[in-house]
Design an enzyme around this catalytic site. Structure first.
Site, mmCIF file in Angstrom:
data_model
loop_
_atom_site.group_PDB
_atom_site.id
_atom_site.type_symbol
_atom_site.label_atom_id
_atom_site.label_comp_id
_atom_site.label_asym_id
_atom_site.label_seq_id
_atom_site.Cartn_x
_atom_site.Cartn_y
_atom_site.Cartn_z
ATOM 1 C CG HIS A 61 -3.279 -3.554 14.713
ATOM 2 N ND1 HIS A 61 -4.297 -2.870 15.311
ATOM 3 C CD2 HIS A 61 -2.220 -2.713 14.692
ATOM 4 C CE1 HIS A 61 -3.877 -1.656 15.631
ATOM 5 N NE2 HIS A 61 -2.632 -1.525 15.259
ATOM 6 C CB CYS A 109 9.863 6.774 -11.417
ATOM 7 S SG CYS A 109 8.643 8.099 -11.502
ATOM 8 C CB CYS A 112 8.339 7.833 -6.347
ATOM 9 S SG CYS A 112 8.496 7.017 -7.962
ATOM 10 C CD GLU A 134 -2.732 -3.227 9.021
ATOM 11 O OE1 GLU A 134 -3.963 -3.058 8.906
ATOM 12 O OE2 GLU A 134 -1.903 -2.322 8.848
ATOM 13 N NE ARG A 174 -0.126 0.149 4.950
ATOM 14 C CZ ARG A 174 -0.565 0.419 6.167
ATOM 15 N NH1 ARG A 174 -1.827 0.760 6.353
ATOM 16 N NH2 ARG A 174 0.237 0.347 7.215
ATOM 17 C CD GLU A 201 -5.204 4.422 11.473
ATOM 18 O OE1 GLU A 201 -4.259 3.705 11.865
ATOM 19 O OE2 GLU A 201 -5.472 4.602 10.276
ATOM 20 C CD GLU A 229 -0.957 5.218 8.784
ATOM 21 O OE1 GLU A 229 -0.403 4.307 8.161
ATOM 22 O OE2 GLU A 229 -1.230 5.139 9.998
#
Lengths: 676, 676, 676
Positions: B359, B158, B156, B356, B112, B308, B151
Site C-alpha cells: 500500500h 456468538c 458477530c 499492507e 483486526r 485516510e 473503521e
C-alpha cells in the site's frame, strides 16, 4: 375423481388467514373468493407453532373457525398437517429436531423444511399432530383432501441420521462383506470391519461438493436412505390420518424433477399425486409439459393435482417477471391438458411480511378486486365452473413412453467423468421435446412400468440397468416393440458397479453393438452424424456432441457414422433387429433436428400420428373420457395462430361453439375441443 | 474549526514508528515530514498489544517519546485508542473477545476488527485503554483530536450477542406479541413463546447468504442491533475520554457507504465526522463526490476530516494501479471542495512486512524523498500551508437534497424479489450524478433532516417509509417544494411490513398515483419513457429498465408513458400538484440522459443555476465562508480544459493570480477561486 | 540405474488385484501383462485397511501371493507402503488421525491423503507398517523399489499441528522477540508474549482464502512447517525401510508443480525422484517438458521415474477427452527424452466401482486385449523391450538454467498486491517456452544449485532473495555469466520482509538499476517495449503487461523503453556489465515474440545452439550416454513434419534405420536418434 364432494376442476390455493388478526380481512377474503370462483383453500400449511404453543397444548380454534367460515360459504378445505416447519419452542427444548447440514454444521432454529427426518422428537410430534388433526376434523364436511407437510426435501447429516443409515444398510445388505463388495471398498483402503465405522457421505467425509463423491456407491445409498427417511415421516402421518378418515384421500405436494427424492417410490404411498409448478421465465414450455407427464406417470396415468402455481410473479427468481396477460390461464390449461384435475395457487392472499411477500397472489397487497391479476383469476374461475366435470377423470393415451429413473439420475449426477456437462434430465428432455413438437403424446414411465402397451420406448442415458430390466427390454423388443437408448447406457448395476465385458453391459445383446471408448467433447466441440443413406425422414448430416461412444456393430445395422475425428467412420446410429422388433442406439448427443427426423421416422414406422399438425409454438394434448377425445389446443405464441382441425366438427368447451376446418386462435389463447 | 491549535487544513496521516526499532529511522521520518509539510500524525492505531503486554501492565513509553518528538518538531497527534485489534494474550485468556462469524464458526486469534462487540472482556479493556490514554495525555499539547478504534465494522453471531440481541429486542418491543406481530412470525410457523427461542439470523438459521433472508424483519433488526452494539463500544470509549479531555474533539474513521453501520445514527456521537476514501480505479468521480457530500451530510453540513487516502497505490484491489501524476492532489482538493478540512493519508511510512506493505505511503520503501510520490505529497503540503486557514470552516449551500437512509438500504438489500439487480446506492447515485454533471450543489440528507431550506428533495427508491415521513413530505410539497420519488417506494413500514391498500402506501396521496404491479426486467431488457409532449428539457423517448411500476394516475398528470410491452401507454412519469408544490413519480429506472433532462428542468423551474457551466469531466464545487464564495474547479480529464468564468474576476488561491473570462486548466489540475 | 535387476526402461504401473476376488481375473491379468510387455507393477498403494484389519493384526497373504505370482511371470514389484489412506477402524478408534481442514472443521472418515501429519497415531502406525512390510519382503527378489505412501499433500490445522507448529517455530527462531521481528507483528497489534498465543493461519485466523493472508510471514512459515511435517512422515517410513533393505531405492511419487510441498527439500530424502504426469488437454506440451526438467532438476539431473500417467482418459477433468492415437506413446517418450528411465501408468486394470472407474487403464472394462488403448500400450511395451538399456542412465547437458523456488512461489502467491494476475509458474514457463521453441536444453534449478556450469541463468520474478543468493549471482556474473531477472524481483527476504532502500534490494548492485514504483495493469491493458536500437534479434516494438516496474538506470545500459503511459521513455529492458558478464533486467511481462528474440540473442552471444532447427510443434531433446548423444525428435503436431538432420548420419533406435539429411516424421510420431 379425487373427492366426489366437489365434482369439478378444483380451483383455489394456499390460504393463511392466521397471518391477519382482523375479521374484516377474513370477510373480505370470502367476498373475493366468491368473485373469483374459488372453491378450495389449502389451510394450515405452516401453523404448527400456532396450533401447538407448547408440548402438551393443542389449540385449533382458529382452524375450526376458518374451516367453518369457508364451508359456510361453499369453499372446501385441502387440509395440511402443518409439519413442514417445527415450532421454535421445540427446537429449543429438543435440539434433535434441528438438522446438521452438508458441511457438518448443526443448524439453529430458522427457515422451514428444517426438521431432521430421523429425529425422534420430530417423528413423535409430527405423527401426533396428524393424529390430532384427523381426530378433530374427521367429520368435518369441508375436508376434501389431506395435505401432509409441504414440499418434502433437504438432507440431514447428524449422528442420528448416521446411526439410522447404518441400520438401513444392515437391513439392505445384511452383512459387511456384502457391503464392502457393493461399495468396492478395497479402492482407497476403505474396508469396513464394523458397521459403526460407516459415516454419511458429506463435505467432511466422501463428498467434496454435493454430487462430487469419492464413493459413488456410498453416496447413492445415502440418497436412497434419505429419500426413504423423509418418506417414513410422510408415511407415519399418512397412517395416523387414515386411522380416522380412511376414505379421504391423502397427498403431499411434490416438486417435479426435484432431485433429492425418488418420486416413483413416494407415489406408491400417495392417494393422488400433487405438485407445485414454478417454471422460470426461460423454462421451455415443453419442459413443463414433460414434468406434468412425469407427475402423471408417477401413478401410471392417474389424474393429478396442480397444487401450486403463481397467479403472476414469483419472488425467488433473480428477475421476477410478471406473467404476461393470458399466460396464467394458458399454463393452467396446460396442466389440465396433461392430466391435472385441479388448478391451485400459491397463494390466495399475499403476506405482508417475510420473504414471500413479493410472490404473486389472487388477492394482492392492494386488497381489492380491481387488479389485472384478480380479473384473470376470476375469469378462469368462472370458466372452470362452466366446464364443471366434463374433463374430470379423463385419461391420456400414449403409444410412446420415455423412461425416467431417479436412481439412474443420481448415479449419472454422481459420476466422476467423463463430462460435467452431462445432465440426465436435459438428455431426457431433448427426446421429449422432439415428440412434443409433433404433438405426439408421451408417457413418462418408471423402470418398473409395464411396457406392453407401448409401441416405442425411449430410455436416454440409461447408465444404470437394474436387475431384470435388460430382460424386460429384450422381451419388449422381441414382441415387436421399438426400443431406443443412447450413449452412456448399460454401464453400471444398481450399486454403480461397472458391468465388465464391454458396454452397454446387459443391453449389449439386444442393441447388437459394443462400445469400446467414450470420448468427452468440450462444449464448443462438435462431431457429425452422417447418414449412410436416407432412412425415413433422416438424411444427410447432423451435429452431435457432449459424449461420443466409440462403438462397434455386433449384428446391428450401421445407419449413420461419425463424420469427424479419429473415429470418423465408426457407427453413431445403429439399428438392431431382435425378434419382432428393433433396438436403436444413438451413440452421441444429437442436435434437435436429428431427433425430430429420427423420432418422426420411428413414429411413422409404428403408425403413430400427431394429434394435430400445428404451427410451431402451438401445443396439442388429448385426454379421453369414456373413449371420447378432448383436445387441448394451447397457443404459447404471443401472436395469432391458424389451426387446421380438418373436416371433423368439434365443440369448443370454453366458447361453447362448434368449430371445424381452419380456426384462428389468438396469442396465449386456448381451445378445448370435445368430440361428439 | 476542529481544533484551533492548528488553524489550517491538517496534513498528515497514519504513522506507525513502533514498527521500526531504529532511532535513525525516526529521525529520518521527522526530516521528511518537514520536507513534506506534514503537521499531523495519527498514532497508536494498532498498538494495543504493545501498550498492554498483559492484563495489568500499561506501557506508553514509546508513545510518550513519539508524541514528544513529533511535537518538538511541530507535528501534532491525532491520537488513536488502539482498540481495533485486541492483543493475542487477551484472545487466549478470554476467548469471549473472539467473534463467531456468519457461518457460526468461532474465530481463532488473528486479523483486526476482530472483537465481539458484546464481549464483556472487550468492553472492559477497550474502555479502560481509552481511560488510561486520556489520563496519560490529557495535558499533552500535541493532541489535536481523538481517534477511537478504527473503521468499526463486522458483525458477530456468538451466544453473548444472541443474548444481547434478545435484550435489545425486549427494550424495543417490550412484549413478545408485538415482536411476533412486527416480524410477521405466523409466516412459516415462527411464533415465539419465549424470548429465549430467538436466535440471530445467520447462515445456520434465517439467512442463506448475507442479505438473503427468510425473515426481513429479523434480519433488519439484527443490523440495527449490531450497528448499535458497535456504537456502544465507541460510546464507552468516547465517554471515558471526555471525562479527561472534554474540550478535545473525538472521532472515529467511517467508510463512506459502508453497509453495516447506520452512520447517520453514529454521527450524533461524533464530534466531527472523519472518513477513509479509497475509490477503485473504476469508481466514477461523481460517486466519490457523492460520498463526500454524504459524509458532510452526516452532521448536517459540518466540515469533516479526510482521515485516510492513499498517496498512490492500494494493495487490496485485484489490480492496484498507481495514482497517475496529479491525481492524488486532484482528489485531495475534491475532498476539500466537498467539505473536508483535512487531507490525510494512510500511511506516512510503508510497513515492510504483512499485508499492507504494497500500500502506498508518503515515505516509500526506498526511504528517501527522491520519488514521484513524495514530491507530489511535498508539493501539496506546501500548497496547503500557503492556503493557511482561508478555506477552513467554510460551508456548502445547496438547494437540492437527496435522501439517503441506511435502514431503507438494508431493507432494499434484504428484499426477496422483485430483482437482484436493484442496488439502492446505485439508484441514488444516478440522480446525484445528473446534478453533478451540471455543477449543481447537492446535500445528502437523512430522513430526519429538516426539508425547509431546500427547493427540491429527491428520495430515490424510498422503499421504507418511516413513521411521520409521509407527513413531512406532504408538508414540504404543500409549502411549495418539489419532491421526487421513484418506483419501489412507499412499500413497507420500518419493520419491512407492506402497507396494504396500494403502493406507494403512505406516499400515495401526495404522489397522486397508484402502483398496481411491479415488473422486473432482465438486465438486457429495456422499456421506454415516451414523453406525451415536450416539457422543459424533456422531449421524445428515453430508455428505462430494471423495475417497471405499473401505475395509475389518481390526480397526477401523466407526463410520459411506457413505450413497450403489455403496459405500453401506462404512465411512467407523473407530476402531482399538491398545495403549492409538486410531487414527481419516476416509475422505472431511467437512462442518464433522461435524468439530466428531467432534473435540469426541475432546477430551471426552481431557478437553481449551475455554479459554472463546464466541459464534461470538469467538476465545480463551492464552499462559502462568511458569505464569500470559494469555487473549486477540478479538471478530472487527462487533457486541458477551457473554463468560462464570465466577467467576474476571481483570485486563484493556489496560483495567487487574478483570473477572469476564459481560462485554460491543464489535465488533472485544480483552481480554487475566491470571490472578492 | 535405479535397480540393476531390471536393466531397461521399466514399463508397468499401479495394479490393484485385491479389488477382484476371482483368481481367473488375476490369471488373465498376467496373460495380458505379458502381451503388453509389462515388467513392473506398483502394488499395495491403498491396502492399509486390508493389510491391517485391526490394531494388532497384519496380514500380507494377498500381497505374498500377488508378488510371487508376478515374479514367477517375470514381473517386478514397485512396493508401496499403503499409508496414503488410513483404515476406517483407525479413524474411529483414534480420531487424532483425522485432519482439521482450512475452515477449522474436523473431518470424518473418508477420502485419501486424509491423515494428520502430526497425529501420533498416524506416525506410529505408518512407521510400523513400513517396518513390517520391509521385514516381510526384505528378501523377496521381486522388489525393485519402495514407494512410500502416495502423492503426499494436503495441510492440517488441528490443535496438535498448532502445537507442533509452535515447536517448529521455537526450533527455528529460538526466542519470541526474533519471531515478532520477522513476522513484523507490530503491524495490526499482533505482538506475541507467549508461544501458546500462536495459532495456525487459516480461514478463522489470518487467511480469508487460501493464499490470502493478513500476515505473509506467518503463512509462509506454516507452508514450510506443513511441508516439513509431511516430509517427517515420509522420512520415518524411509528410515524404517532402510533398516531392512539398505540397498533397495526408496521414492514417493511427486506431482510436478504441486504447490504445497517444497520438492527441492523433499528430493534430498528420495533415492530417486518419481512423479505423476497428468496434463490437461490444454496444457502446453512445453509446460509438460518444463515440469519433466524440474523433476530432473530436483536431484541435479539424475534420471527420474515417470510413476504415473494415464493410458488414455482421465476422470477428474471437467471434460475427459481420450488421448488421441499415438499421443500416449509420444508423451511417454517425451518423459524419457527429459530424463525419465521408466514409463508407468495409473492403472493396469480399471476399477469397477468408486470415483476412478472412468480413468483409463491398460486393461479396460471390456477386459480383453482387443482395444485401441491396449494395442497402443502393447506396442510401446515391445518397443521399450527392444530399446533395452540403451537410454538408461543417460544425462542431459544444458548451458541455460532457469531458477525455480517453492518458497519464492509461496511468497508471490501470498502477496497482497500489486496484482492478482501474477502467477509465478506462468512467468517461469514463459521463459522456458521461448527456449523450448528453439530446442535449447534447459535445466530447472533450485536456488541452492551451483551456477558454475551454466552460461545463462534466468530467474524470473525472483521476489524473495535468500541470504547469500545475491552474492552467488554477483559471482556468477563476475565470472562471465549472463544473468536475467525481471520485474517484482529482489523485493523481500526469506521472511517476506521488504529490503528497504530501493528495489530490487540486494540485486540492485548487479542489475545496475533502481525500481521506484510498480504499476499493475488490468488484464486488457498493455504497454510497449520499444527498442532504442536493434540488438541481436531484438528490434522494433513488443507488447508487455501485467506489472510494469518504473525503473531508473544506475549504471545499466537502457536497451528498451516503455512506449506508453506517464512512464513512457523510462527503461523497460536494461543490461548491466558486471565484471566479465552481464545482468539483464526485464521490467515487465513481455509477449512471447519478445522472449524468443531476447533469449535467442543471449544464446547467440554465448554460442548456445539449438539441438536441431525444427518446424513449430516438433520438440527435440538430447540425452547423452558416455558422451554419445541420443536425440529425441517428437512431432506433437497431428500432421507430418520434415526434419532436417544435416549431413551427420544417425541410427533411429526405434526403426533401427540409419537416417540422415531430410526425414519425414508422421504426426504424433517419434524418432530416437543415436550418434555413432
Amino acid at each position: 375423481m379425487i373427492n366426489e364432494a366437489l365434482p369439478k376442476i378444483w380451483y383455489g390455493g394456499d390460504y393463511n388467514p392466521e397471518q391477519w388478526d382482523d375479521p374484516a380481512v377474513w370477510d373480505e377474503d370470502i367476498r373475493m373468493f366468491k368473485l373469483a370462483g374459488i372453491d378450495v383453500a389449502t389451510l394450515n400449511v405452516f401453523s404448527w407453532a400456532l396450533n401447538q404453543p407448547d408440548e402438551e397444548t393443542y389449540d385449533f380454534t382458529w382452524l375450526d373457525e376458518t374451516m367453518d367460515r369457508l364451508y359456510r360459504n361453499g369453499i372446501y378445505t385441502c387440509l395440511a398437517t402443518s409439519t413442514a416447519a417445527h415450532p421454535p419452542w421445540m427446537a429449543r427444548k429438543y435440539p434433535d429436531v434441528l438438522r446438521v447440514d452438508f458441511y457438518g454444521r448443526k443448524r439453529s432454529y430458522g427457515g422451514r423444511h428444517n426438521s431432521c427426518p430421523n429425529s425422534p422428537t420430530y417423528r413423535k410430534y409430527s405423527r401426533r399432530m396428524a393424529d390430532r388433526l384427523a381426530e378433530q376434523y374427521k367429520n368435518h364436511p369441508g375436508v376434501l383432501i389431506w395435505h401432509v407437510s409441504n414440499e418434502y426435501g433437504g438432507y440431514c447429516y447428524c449422528d442420528r441420521c448416521a446411526q439410522a443409515f447404518r441400520d438401513w444398510l444392515k437391513e439392505r445388505y445384511t452383512d459387511l462383506d456384502r457391503l464392502n463388495k457393493v461399495w468396492n471398498t478395497r479402492f482407497w483402503g476403505h474396508t469396513f470391519y464394523d458397521w459403526e465405522e460407516i459415516v454419511p457421505p458429506y463435505a467432511l467425509s466422501e463428498e467434496e461438493e454435493y454430487n462430487r463423491t469419492n464413493f459413488q456407491g456410498i453416496s447413492l445409498d445415502y440418497r436412497r436412505f434419505m429419500s426413504d427417511s423423509l418418506l417414513d415421516c410422510y408415511r407415519a402421518e399418512y397412517k395416523a390420518i387414515k386411522r380416522h378418515t380412511p376414505h379421504i384421500p391423502v397427498t403431499t405436494n411434490l416438486m417435479g424433477t426435484y432431485p433429492e427424492l425418488d418420486y416413483f417410490k413416494w407415489a406408491k404411498d400417495l392417494d393422488v399425486v400433487s405438485w407445485d409448478n414454478y417454471p422460470s421465465i426461460d423454462t421451455p414450455v415443453s419442459y413443463t409439459a414433460m414434468v406434468h407427464d412425469l407427475m402423471r406417470g408417477l401413478k401410471s396415468g392417474q389424474p393429478f393435482m396442480l397444487m401450486e402455481q403463481t397467479p403472476s410473479q414469483q419472488n425467488w427468481q433473480p428477475y421476477n417477471s410478471l406473467k404476461r396477460p393470458g399466460v396464467m390461464r394458458l399454463w393452467s390449461y396446460q396442466a389440465v391438458a396433461h392430466g391435472a384435475d385441479t388448478v391451485m395457487f400459491f397463494q390466495l392472499r399475499r403476506s405482508i411480511g417475510a420473504c414471500e411477500k413479493f410472490h404473486g397472489a389472487v388477492i394482492e397487497h392492494a386488497g381489492h378486486e380491481h387488479t389485472r391479476v384478480f380479473r384473470e383469476c376470476a375469469d378462469l374461475g368462472q370458466e372452470l365452473h362452466r366446464l364443471s366435470d366434463q374433463l374430470l377423470d379423463s385419461r391420456i393415451e400414449a403409444k410412446v413412453a420415455i423412461v425416467f429413473d431417479w436412481e439412474n439420475r443420481w448415479a449419472v449426477d454422481l459420476s466422476s467423468g467423463p463430462s460435467v456437462a452431462l445432465r440426465y434430465e436435459q438428455e431426457v428432455h431433448k427426446y421429449y421435446d422432439a415428440l412434443y413438437q409433433f404433438n405426439i403424446p408421451v408417457d413418462m414411465i418408471s423402470v418398473e412400468e409395464d411396457l406392453d402397451s407401448y409401441s416405442i420406448v425411449i430410455a436416454p442415458v440409461l447408465y444404470m440397468v437394474k436387475p431384470g430390466y435388460a430382460e424386460k427390454v429384450e422381451s419388449f423388443v422381441n414382441s415387436g416393440g421399438t426400443f431406443v437408448t443412447t450413449f452412456f447406457s448399460g454401464i453400471v448395476d444398481e450399486n454403480d458397479r461397472v458391468v465388465t465385458g464391454g458396454y452397454p453391459g446387459e443391453l449389449r445383446r439386444v442393441m447388437g453393438i459394443w462400445a469400446e471408448e467414450i470420448d468427452a467433447l468440450y462444449p464448443e466441440e462438435k462431431n457429425q452424424i452422417v447418414m449412410k443413406q436416407a432412412k425415413g425422414n433422416l438424411r444427410g448430416t447432423y451435429e452431435c456432441g457432449l459424449l461420443c461412444d466409440l462403438i462397434h456393430a455386433e449384428g446391428a445395422e450401421v445407419v449413420a457414422e461419425y463424420g469427424d475425428d479419429f473415429y470418423q467412420g465408426m457407427p453413431v446410429l445403429t439399428k438392431n433387429r431382435w425378434g419382432g422388433g428393433t433396438a436403436w442406439y444413438v451413440a452421441s448427443s444429437p442436435e434437435t433436428s436429428f431427433l425430430k427426423d429420427f423420432l418422426s421416422t420411428l413414429c411413422d414406422e409404428k403408425g403413430i400420428q400427431p394429434l394435430l399438425k400445428t404451427p410451431s409454438g402451438v401445443e396439442v394434448s388429448e385426454r379421453r373420457k369414456k373413449e371420447q377425445p378432448i383436445l387441448f389446443v394451447l397457443n404459447h405464441r404471443p401472436e395469432m395462430a391458424t389451426i387446421h382441425l380438418g373436416e371433423r366438427p368439434w365443440i369448443d368447451l370454453l366458447s361453447r361453439q362448434t368449430v371445424t376446418g381452419s380456426v384462428s386462435l389468438p396469442g396465449k389463447d386456448v381451445m378445448i375441443l370435445s368430440g361428439f
